[in-house]
Motif scaffolding. Sequence first.
Motif, mmCIF file in Angstrom:
data_model
loop_
_atom_site.group_PDB
_atom_site.id
_atom_site.type_symbol
_atom_site.label_atom_id
_atom_site.label_comp_id
_atom_site.label_asym_id
_atom_site.label_seq_id
_atom_site.Cartn_x
_atom_site.Cartn_y
_atom_site.Cartn_z
ATOM 1 N N MET A 1 19.731 8.386 -35.301
ATOM 2 C CA MET A 1 20.403 7.330 -34.567
ATOM 3 C C MET A 1 19.602 7.009 -33.298
ATOM 4 S SD MET A 1 24.296 7.200 -33.247
ATOM 5 C CE MET A 1 24.290 7.648 -31.541
ATOM 6 N N LYS A 2 19.178 5.795 -33.198
ATOM 7 C CA LYS A 2 18.390 5.365 -32.058
ATOM 8 C C LYS A 2 19.314 4.826 -30.965
ATOM 9 C CE LYS A 2 14.165 2.864 -31.223
ATOM 10 N NZ LYS A 2 13.153 1.973 -31.761
ATOM 11 N N VAL A 3 19.188 5.392 -29.755
ATOM 12 C CA VAL A 3 20.059 4.995 -28.652
ATOM 13 C C VAL A 3 19.614 3.669 -28.049
ATOM 14 C CG1 VAL A 3 20.923 5.657 -26.397
ATOM 15 C CG2 VAL A 3 20.621 7.391 -28.149
ATOM 16 N N ILE A 4 18.324 3.513 -27.830
ATOM 17 C CA ILE A 4 17.786 2.273 -27.259
ATOM 18 C C ILE A 4 17.332 1.399 -28.413
ATOM 19 C CG2 ILE A 4 16.064 1.286 -25.723
ATOM 20 C CD1 ILE A 4 15.967 4.005 -24.314
ATOM 21 N N ARG A 5 18.071 0.343 -28.661
ATOM 22 C CA ARG A 5 17.821 -0.487 -29.844
ATOM 23 C C ARG A 5 16.965 -1.715 -29.573
ATOM 24 N NH1 ARG A 5 23.946 0.000 -32.092
ATOM 25 N NH2 ARG A 5 23.806 2.238 -32.460
ATOM 26 N N THR A 6 17.062 -2.255 -28.365
ATOM 27 C CA THR A 6 16.319 -3.488 -28.081
ATOM 28 C C THR A 6 15.448 -3.313 -26.840
ATOM 29 O OG1 THR A 6 18.018 -4.414 -26.633
ATOM 30 C CG2 THR A 6 18.231 -4.871 -29.000
ATOM 31 N N GLU A 7 14.522 -4.216 -26.681
ATOM 32 C CA GLU A 7 13.645 -4.214 -25.508
ATOM 33 C C GLU A 7 14.452 -4.459 -24.234
ATOM 34 O OE1 GLU A 7 10.024 -3.509 -23.875
ATOM 35 O OE2 GLU A 7 10.477 -3.450 -26.001
ATOM 36 N N LYS A 8 15.484 -5.283 -24.335
ATOM 37 C CA LYS A 8 16.344 -5.576 -23.181
ATOM 38 C C LYS A 8 17.071 -4.317 -22.719
ATOM 39 C CE LYS A 8 18.584 -8.422 -20.421
ATOM 40 N NZ LYS A 8 17.980 -8.916 -19.230
ATOM 41 N N GLN A 9 17.562 -3.495 -23.652
ATOM 42 C CA GLN A 9 18.227 -2.246 -23.285
ATOM 43 C C GLN A 9 17.249 -1.309 -22.581
ATOM 44 O OE1 GLN A 9 19.758 -1.014 -27.117
ATOM 45 N NE2 GLN A 9 21.846 -1.525 -26.492
#
Length: 68
Positions: A1-9
């Motif tokens: 499970m990836k916690v940081i999914r987007t570049e914005k996050q």
Amino acid sequence: MKVIRTEKQKDNLAKFFWDMAKVAFTLLVIGPFAKPESLSSAGFLVGIAIGFILAFMGHFFDGKEVLK
């Protein structure tokens, strides 16, 4: 499970750590100068250490963006 999914996050998390580093440094290092009787070398060192740790985390999350 990836916690940081987007570049914005990732960008927001980096900004959060940079801001927390500034707050910790200000409260623990600069703040006691307003009330000199509360100055202590231990508090000064803890403030610098916490500031550097949070700044390093901010740089870690933000550092990969510079490589693009």
